[in-house]
Design a protein around this motif. Structure first.
Motif, mmCIF file in Angstrom:
data_model
loop_
_atom_site.group_PDB
_atom_site.id
_atom_site.type_symbol
_atom_site.label_atom_id
_atom_site.label_comp_id
_atom_site.label_asym_id
_atom_site.label_seq_id
_atom_site.Cartn_x
_atom_site.Cartn_y
_atom_site.Cartn_z
ATOM 1 N N LEU A 140 0.821 -1.206 0.000
ATOM 2 C CA LEU A 140 0.000 0.000 0.000
ATOM 3 C C LEU A 140 0.856 1.257 0.000
ATOM 4 O O LEU A 140 1.996 1.255 0.488
ATOM 5 C CB LEU A 140 -0.905 -0.005 1.228
ATOM 6 C CG LEU A 140 -1.749 -1.266 1.437
ATOM 7 C CD1 LEU A 140 -2.500 -1.188 2.753
ATOM 8 C CD2 LEU A 140 -2.704 -1.490 0.275
ATOM 9 N N ASP A 141 0.284 2.350 -0.506
ATOM 10 C CA ASP A 141 0.974 3.628 -0.441
ATOM 11 C C ASP A 141 0.691 4.291 0.906
ATOM 12 O O ASP A 141 0.047 3.704 1.786
ATOM 13 C CB ASP A 141 0.573 4.524 -1.623
ATOM 14 C CG ASP A 141 -0.906 4.892 -1.630
ATOM 15 O OD1 ASP A 141 -1.592 4.703 -0.599
ATOM 16 O OD2 ASP A 141 -1.389 5.374 -2.676
ATOM 17 N N THR A 142 1.159 5.512 1.089
ATOM 18 C CA THR A 142 1.009 6.192 2.384
ATOM 19 C C THR A 142 -0.443 6.517 2.726
ATOM 20 O O THR A 142 -0.759 6.779 3.866
ATOM 21 C CB THR A 142 1.828 7.498 2.409
ATOM 22 O OG1 THR A 142 1.448 8.303 1.289
ATOM 23 C CG2 THR A 142 3.315 7.206 2.345
ATOM 24 N N LYS A 143 -1.332 6.460 1.725
ATOM 25 C CA LYS A 143 -2.753 6.692 1.965
ATOM 26 C C LYS A 143 -3.509 5.392 2.234
ATOM 27 O O LYS A 143 -4.715 5.396 2.395
ATOM 28 C CB LYS A 143 -3.371 7.412 0.766
ATOM 29 C CG LYS A 143 -2.789 8.780 0.511
ATOM 30 C CD LYS A 143 -3.354 9.375 -0.752
ATOM 31 C CE LYS A 143 -2.672 10.687 -1.066
ATOM 32 N NZ LYS A 143 -3.029 11.193 -2.386
ATOM 33 N N GLY A 144 -2.796 4.248 2.206
ATOM 34 C CA GLY A 144 -3.430 2.961 2.443
ATOM 35 C C GLY A 144 -4.119 2.394 1.219
ATOM 36 O O GLY A 144 -4.993 1.554 1.325
ATOM 37 N N GLU A 145 -3.696 2.845 0.026
ATOM 38 C CA GLU A 145 -4.305 2.389 -1.220
ATOM 39 C C GLU A 145 -3.289 1.626 -2.056
ATOM 40 O O GLU A 145 -2.088 1.851 -1.952
ATOM 41 C CB GLU A 145 -4.833 3.599 -2.007
ATOM 42 C CG GLU A 145 -5.918 4.356 -1.270
ATOM 43 C CD GLU A 145 -6.301 5.657 -1.965
ATOM 44 O OE1 GLU A 145 -5.727 5.956 -3.032
ATOM 45 O OE2 GLU A 145 -7.176 6.354 -1.441
ATOM 46 N N ILE A 146 -3.808 0.742 -2.922
ATOM 47 C CA ILE A 146 -2.955 0.020 -3.858
ATOM 48 C C ILE A 146 -2.633 0.968 -4.990
ATOM 49 O O ILE A 146 -3.518 1.577 -5.577
ATOM 50 C CB ILE A 146 -3.658 -1.239 -4.401
ATOM 51 C CG1 ILE A 146 -4.036 -2.173 -3.261
ATOM 52 C CG2 ILE A 146 -2.781 -1.951 -5.408
ATOM 53 C CD1 ILE A 146 -4.959 -3.301 -3.666
ATOM 54 N N ASN A 147 -1.357 1.101 -5.308
ATOM 55 C CA ASN A 147 -0.941 2.045 -6.330
ATOM 56 C C ASN A 147 -0.112 1.308 -7.376
ATOM 57 O O ASN A 147 0.997 0.889 -7.111
ATOM 58 C CB ASN A 147 -0.124 3.165 -5.682
ATOM 59 C CG ASN A 147 0.063 4.340 -6.607
ATOM 60 O OD1 ASN A 147 -0.284 4.286 -7.779
ATOM 61 N ND2 ASN A 147 0.641 5.406 -6.081
ATOM 62 N N GLY A 148 -0.656 1.112 -8.556
ATOM 63 C CA GLY A 148 0.079 0.440 -9.620
ATOM 64 C C GLY A 148 0.112 -1.068 -9.426
ATOM 65 O O GLY A 148 -0.718 -1.641 -8.728
#
Length: 190
Positions: A140-148
């Motif tokens: 996850l990214d720093t926002k808690g989302e999957i990125n790429g």
């Protein structure tokens, strides 16, 4: 074109700004398509599959990512050896350290799942389709989302060992962690 040579702090900070970094504390793990064996293991431990999957993810203290290698053979045609690939290997195990819950539901579930693979009462292994399931390991990214494409889809995963843990009289007391090792068939980046 940027000048090559010793590390350049402007190039380095520019790279961090452009491509970012990954943090080791940002991930999510989820079992999908729970097998009949896992469903029975959860039921025997006294909770739902959904609660198990959620608590498993919440209690992970550390997890290693699966590895992939190409097996090679040395070939000598005339004079100089060279490596020739012949097989893709998905090596290693997936090792997870879980923070143990008060009632040991995670340990009970993992042990039940493991025992369901080879019931000692019958002495017969169960069918693979009855004990394997799939899993996602999402970074996850720093926002808690999957990125790429930063996630693993792990196929046909099952527990290989449920480790031991120590009780010790220390001050301050430490929290008990349960190591669980999984085997898997293969994985894909998604």
């Amino acid at each position: 074109m940027a000048e090559l040579g010793p590390i350049n702090i402007k190039r380095f900070t520019g790279s961090l700004g452009k491509f970012g970094t990954q943090r080791s504390d940002r991930y999510r793990f989820e079992f999908v398509n729970p097998s009949p064996n896992l469903q029975a293991a959860c039921s025997a431990a006294g909770w739902s599959v959904r609660d198990f999957i959620e608590e498993f993810d919440n209690r992970i203290q550390s997890i290693n990512t699966p590895s992939q290698t190409v097996a090679t053979n040395a070939i000598k045609v005339s004079g100089i050896d060279y490596e020739h690939p012949y097989q893709m290997n998905y090596e290693g195990d997936l090792t997870v350290n879980l923070l143990l819950d008060r009632d040991s539901l995670l340990r009970k579930t993992m042990t039940n799942w493991l025992n369901g693979i080879y019931p000692t009462r019958t002495g017969l292994y169960t069918y693979r389709t009855d004990y394997v399931c799939d899993a996602f390991l999402d970074i996850l990214d720093t926002k808690g989302e999957i990125n790429g494409q930063n996630s693993f889809f792990i196929r046909e995963i099952f527990p290989k060992s449920v480790g031991s843990f120590n009780f010790e009289a220390t001050s301050p007391p430490s929290l008990v962690q349960l190591p669980v090792t999984f085997s898997f068939k293969e994985f894909f980046l998604r």
